[in-house]
Write a protein that holds these residues in place. Structure first.
Motif, PDB file in Angstrom:
ATOM      1  N   ILE A 275      15.959  -3.249 -13.247  1.00 30.59           N
ATOM      2  CA  ILE A 275      16.476  -4.010 -12.093  1.00 30.59           C
ATOM      3  C   ILE A 275      16.705  -3.123 -10.872  1.00 30.59           C
ATOM      4  N   PRO A 276      17.423  -1.981 -10.996  1.00 32.43           N
ATOM      5  CA  PRO A 276      17.629  -1.150  -9.795  1.00 32.43           C
ATOM      6  C   PRO A 276      16.362  -0.485  -9.272  1.00 32.43           C
ATOM      7  N   PHE A 277      15.321  -0.363 -10.090  1.00 28.64           N
ATOM      8  CA  PHE A 277      14.050   0.175  -9.596  1.00 28.64           C
ATOM      9  C   PHE A 277      13.615  -0.597  -8.348  1.00 28.64           C
ATOM     10  N   TYR A 278      13.831  -1.907  -8.375  1.00 31.55           N
ATOM     11  CA  TYR A 278      13.386  -2.782  -7.283  1.00 31.55           C
ATOM     12  C   TYR A 278      14.525  -3.111  -6.317  1.00 31.55           C
ATOM     13  N   ILE A 279      15.721  -3.409  -6.843  1.00 33.90           N
ATOM     14  CA  ILE A 279      16.830  -3.887  -6.008  1.00 33.90           C
ATOM     15  C   ILE A 279      17.494  -2.767  -5.236  1.00 33.90           C
ATOM     16  N   GLY A 280      17.749  -1.640  -5.904  1.00 32.16           N
ATOM     17  CA  GLY A 280      18.505  -0.547  -5.301  1.00 32.16           C
ATOM     18  C   GLY A 280      19.602  -0.086  -6.238  1.00 32.16           C
ATOM     19  N   ALA A 281      20.205   1.061  -5.929  1.00 32.40           N
ATOM     20  CA  ALA A 281      21.197   1.657  -6.820  1.00 32.40           C
ATOM     21  C   ALA A 281      22.608   1.136  -6.574  1.00 32.40           C
TER      22      ALA A 281
ATOM     23  N   HIS B  61      -2.266   6.505  -8.058  1.00 31.87           N
ATOM     24  CA  HIS B  61      -1.508   6.732  -9.300  1.00 31.87           C
ATOM     25  C   HIS B  61      -0.515   5.611  -9.627  1.00 31.87           C
ATOM     26  N   CYS B  62      -0.545   4.504  -8.881  1.00 31.82           N
ATOM     27  CA  CYS B  62       0.402   3.416  -9.142  1.00 31.82           C
ATOM     28  C   CYS B  62       0.146   2.791 -10.514  1.00 31.82           C
ATOM     29  N   LEU B  63      -1.114   2.473 -10.809  1.00 36.72           N
ATOM     30  CA  LEU B  63      -1.436   1.843 -12.088  1.00 36.72           C
ATOM     31  C   LEU B  63      -1.153   2.775 -13.264  1.00 36.72           C
ATOM     32  N   GLU B  64      -1.406   4.080 -13.090  1.00 36.10           N
ATOM     33  CA  GLU B  64      -1.127   5.039 -14.156  1.00 36.10           C
ATOM     34  C   GLU B  64       0.368   5.080 -14.468  1.00 36.10           C
ATOM     35  N   LEU B  65       1.187   5.106 -13.408  1.00 37.81           N
ATOM     36  CA  LEU B  65       2.641   5.117 -13.590  1.00 37.81           C
ATOM     37  C   LEU B  65       3.120   3.822 -14.248  1.00 37.81           C
ATOM     38  N   CYS B  66       2.489   2.704 -13.865  1.00 37.27           N
ATOM     39  CA  CYS B  66       2.837   1.417 -14.477  1.00 37.27           C
ATOM     40  C   CYS B  66       2.586   1.452 -15.980  1.00 37.27           C
ATOM     41  N   CYS B  67       1.460   1.989 -16.387  1.00 35.21           N
ATOM     42  CA  CYS B  67       1.136   2.089 -17.821  1.00 35.21           C
ATOM     43  C   CYS B  67       2.139   2.965 -18.549  1.00 35.21           C
ATOM     44  N   VAL B  68       2.525   4.081 -17.933  1.00 34.42           N
ATOM     45  CA  VAL B  68       3.506   4.995 -18.543  1.00 34.42           C
ATOM     46  C   VAL B  68       4.826   4.268 -18.789  1.00 34.42           C
ATOM     47  N   PHE B  69       5.326   3.543 -17.794  1.00 38.69           N
ATOM     48  CA  PHE B  69       6.619   2.866 -17.925  1.00 38.69           C
ATOM     49  C   PHE B  69       6.530   1.664 -18.866  1.00 38.69           C
ATOM     50  N   PHE B  70       5.388   0.999 -18.896  1.00 36.24           N
ATOM     51  CA  PHE B  70       5.197  -0.114 -19.838  1.00 36.24           C
ATOM     52  C   PHE B  70       5.283   0.395 -21.283  1.00 36.24           C
TER      53      PHE B  70
ATOM     54  N   LYS C 258       0.815  -1.213   0.000  1.00 40.63           N
ATOM     55  CA  LYS C 258       0.000   0.000   0.000  1.00 40.63           C
ATOM     56  C   LYS C 258       0.851   1.267   0.000  1.00 40.63           C
ATOM     57  N   GLY C 259       2.173   1.096   0.207  1.00 38.68           N
ATOM     58  CA  GLY C 259       3.066   2.240   0.266  1.00 38.68           C
ATOM     59  C   GLY C 259       4.053   2.275  -0.885  1.00 38.68           C
ATOM     60  N   LEU C 260       5.245   2.834  -0.611  1.00 39.16           N
ATOM     61  CA  LEU C 260       6.278   2.999  -1.638  1.00 39.16           C
ATOM     62  C   LEU C 260       6.681   1.666  -2.255  1.00 39.16           C
ATOM     63  N   TYR C 261       6.626   0.596  -1.470  1.00 42.38           N
ATOM     64  CA  TYR C 261       6.994  -0.735  -1.964  1.00 42.38           C
ATOM     65  C   TYR C 261       6.117  -1.159  -3.141  1.00 42.38           C
ATOM     66  N   GLY C 262       4.853  -0.798  -3.097  1.00 38.58           N
ATOM     67  CA  GLY C 262       3.944  -1.123  -4.193  1.00 38.58           C
ATOM     68  C   GLY C 262       4.375  -0.472  -5.496  1.00 38.58           C
ATOM     69  N   TYR C 263       4.797   0.809  -5.406  1.00 36.36           N
ATOM     70  CA  TYR C 263       5.304   1.488  -6.602  1.00 36.36           C
ATOM     71  C   TYR C 263       6.551   0.777  -7.132  1.00 36.36           C
ATOM     72  N   LYS C 264       7.463   0.424  -6.233  1.00 32.88           N
ATOM     73  CA  LYS C 264       8.725  -0.209  -6.649  1.00 32.88           C
ATOM     74  C   LYS C 264       8.474  -1.503  -7.406  1.00 32.88           C
ATOM     75  N   VAL C 265       7.652  -2.367  -6.834  1.00 29.87           N
ATOM     76  CA  VAL C 265       7.420  -3.687  -7.433  1.00 29.87           C
ATOM     77  C   VAL C 265       6.700  -3.569  -8.768  1.00 29.87           C
ATOM     78  N   PHE C 266       5.603  -2.827  -8.804  1.00 33.19           N
ATOM     79  CA  PHE C 266       4.762  -2.822  -9.998  1.00 33.19           C
ATOM     80  C   PHE C 266       5.360  -1.997 -11.139  1.00 33.19           C
ATOM     81  N   ILE C 267       6.049  -0.911 -10.828  1.00 30.87           N
ATOM     82  CA  ILE C 267       6.678  -0.126 -11.902  1.00 30.87           C
ATOM     83  C   ILE C 267       7.851  -0.894 -12.494  1.00 30.87           C
ATOM     84  N   ALA C 268       8.639  -1.554 -11.639  1.00 26.57           N
ATOM     85  CA  ALA C 268       9.752  -2.380 -12.142  1.00 26.57           C
ATOM     86  C   ALA C 268       9.230  -3.491 -13.045  1.00 26.57           C
ATOM     87  N   ILE C 269       8.170  -4.158 -12.612  1.00 23.85           N
ATOM     88  CA  ILE C 269       7.578  -5.237 -13.417  1.00 23.85           C
ATOM     89  C   ILE C 269       7.022  -4.699 -14.738  1.00 23.85           C
ATOM     90  N   SER C 270       6.469  -3.486 -14.726  1.00 22.83           N
ATOM     91  CA  SER C 270       5.932  -2.898 -15.954  1.00 22.83           C
ATOM     92  C   SER C 270       7.031  -2.696 -16.989  1.00 22.83           C
TER      93      SER C 270
END
Length: 546
Positions: free
Chosen positions: A474-480, A436-445, A188-200
């Motif tokens: 990869i770093p979107f989810y793992i780190g820099a 806005h998580c799903l919207e960002l996912c669509c943008v990155f996809f 429900k937080g920042l982790y959701g953005y990390k996982v779903f945007i990276a997967i997109s």
């Protein structure tokens, strides 16, 4: 498996919304071995037909597979004896340096995850908070030496976009876009953005290349052309030495000659999927047969994406694909059984995509060592069968001998609680994701599709500088931090290339392999020390002087 058990249910609490007592399944040797057998072999059959595309046409690096091959070849070479001897000495030298450096680092790593050189704020404490630091990892410096410059630069670009701009910006929206009091692993937080945007990003890149392969293959069949289609991601350096050209030709011929028929791979996958579709609902009644079938329809595409990403960066994101399966299937099943169904789907997805990536990594090793792909495939089948028995037995040994999952015990298994909470959240569906998580996912996809399209339509002198979305993700989810490691490797490679091209061609692979293998070998004594509960004596930790 631990997320399903009684202890994890109790740790989360009976009063936790969505945590039902009915969604409990304690580990048992019989069902664990059965589950392993019906899911573990599918990954081996899912991508066999694409091995030529991944290894020969795309020329994916698979850094660990390449390092292993160079190590094996160094002990069995019969040609270029003088150079080979120097390469073996070079490999041994850097393997020793890497091994003893990893040993030295261990003494300062303390207990927990916040100590040692792995948490060295080399670029300052502010950058460290956003995972920008050099963690002194020989493995990923070695990967930077093996991977092409465009891959390493793409990884760094992804780290800058995500951890330099996107995540800090989203963090400022805490309390507006998502609650500001959530844990670091809460969807429900920042982790959701990390996982779903990276997967997109990963899915956009992976599916584009998968469709591209299907279209080109269809054209080949329709036009009845015998000419080999070349789809290199990175154009290899042309070497005028006939010996290297002959060696590559021999590798290609050996890899293609002793092939595994596509009809056999497809038939094996379909048969195993049918058996698994009939069996898994008996183990997990909440996982209906049509849901299992859906897993196996989409799994090969995800396995391709994961194997493709592993070939570029050496990172397998099997757990990330598992989380997507967990979230989707938990939301489909709903409140009555969604938790167990989601966790079961997570296990199925992780098994398939992880096994496929490991097999392709091994095929890369086989390609470079002139090993028979058919023999390697049979060996994988035998090893997998043994693993389906040995792994559950080992798990059961720990389960019965120790208090697994206890917050005060030695084996706390913290991810058991995290995964169960993810499944509970998944029951609520996509509405539970932050704003806005799903919207960002669509943008990155879409961005991943556009970048790939640009790579294919622009001239070669432009496309060679086009970043690779899969590597960026990869770093979107793992780190820099690992992007810094790999970039240091590519800087060393770049400078070395300018100073002495011939020496680079002769020794870069040996240096990289030594760094990767030495760090890997250290994990064995490190694991032994851990088993005997011998902790590092020093915790090196950094904090602000104020």
């Amino acid at each position: 498996m631990l997320s399903m058990d009684q202890r994890t249910y109790e740790l989360i609490g009976a009063d936790y919304p969505g945590n039902r007592e009915e969604d409990v399944k304690n580990p048992s040797l019989s069902w664990m071995i059965g589950f392993m057998f019906v899911v573990s072999f599918l990954g081996l059959f899912s991508l066999v037909a694409l091995r030529k595309v991944m290894v020969i046409d795309y020329k994916l690096t698979y850094p660990s597979g390449t390092a292993t091959a160079l190590l094996i070849n160094s002990f069995h070479t019969n040609t270029g004896a003088e150079l080979a001897e120097k390469q073996v000495r070079c490999l041994g030298k850097y393997l020793s340096i890497s091994f003893f450096w990893s040993c030295f680092k261990w003494f300062f790593s303390g207990v927990g995850d916040s100590c040692g050189f792995d948490n060295f704020p080399s670029l300052g404490l502010a950058a460290f908070k956003n995972t920008f630091y050099f963690d002194f990892s020989p493995t990923y410096v070695g990967c930077g030496l093996i991977c092409p410059h465009i891959v390493n630069c793409s990884v760094l670009l992804g780290a800058i976009i995500s951890w330099g701009f996107l995540w800090p910006f989203i963090t400022t929206k805490a309390g507006d876009w998502y609650p500001d009091n959530l844990g670091s692993n809460d969807f429900k937080g920042l982790y959701g953005y990390k996982v779903f945007i990276a997967i997109s990003l990963i899915l956009g890149d992976g599916l584009y290349n998968l469709i591209k392969i299907v279209v080109i293959t269809a054209k080949e069949i329709l036009n009845a052309r015998s000419k080999q289609t070349s789809l290199p991601l990175v154009t290899p350096h042309q070497d005028d030495e006939s010996s290297k050209l002959l060696e590559e030709k021999l590798q290609n011929e050996t890899f293609v000659k002793d092939s595994i028929p596509s009809w056999f791979a497809a038939s094996g996958y379909i048969c195993l999927a049918a058996i698994s579709t009939a069996t898994i609902p008996n183990i997990f009644p909440q996982m209906k047969w049509y849901l299992v079938l859906a897993c196996y329809i989409f799994a090969p595409a995800l396995a391709f994406c994961n194997s493709y990403g592993t070939g570029l960066t050496d990172w397998s994101l099997a757990s990330t694909y598992g989380k997507i399966g967990l979230f989707i299937f938990a939301s489909i099943v709903g409140s009555k059984g969604g938790v167990i169904a989601g966790l079961a789907a997570c296990g199925v997805m992780m098994s398939i995509v992880s096994t496929a990536a490991d097999l392709m990594q091994d095929f890369k090793t086989g390609y470079l060592t002139l090993s028979s792909p058919r023999s390697m495939f049979v060996s994988q089948l035998i090893g997998t069968a043994l693993g389906c028995i040995i792994a559950p037995l080992t798990f059961w040994l720990y389960w019965t001998a120790f208090d697994i999952g206890s917050p005060d015990g030695v084996y706390k298994a913290p991810y058991a609680v995290i995964y169960r909470e993810m499944a509970i959240l998944g029951v609520e569906g996509f509405s539970a994701l932050p704003k806005h998580c799903l919207e960002l996912c669509c943008v990155f996809f879409v961005a991943a599709l556009i970048i790939n399209l640009l790579r294919d339509v622009t001239p070669k002198n432009v496309s060679q500088f086009t970043p690779i979305p899969m590597a960026m993700a990869i770093p979107f989810y793992i780190g820099a931090y690992f992007a810094i490691d790999m970039f240091i490797g590519t800087v060393i490679l770049f400078v070395w290339e300018r100073l002495n091209q011939k020496e680079l061609e002769d020794y870069a692979g040996a240096v990289a392999s030594g760094l990767i293998c030495g760090d890997g070998i250290w994990t064995v004594p490190s694991a032994i020390l851990s088993i005997f509960r011998i902790d590092p004596p020093i915790c090196m930790y950094f904090a602000s002087s104020s």
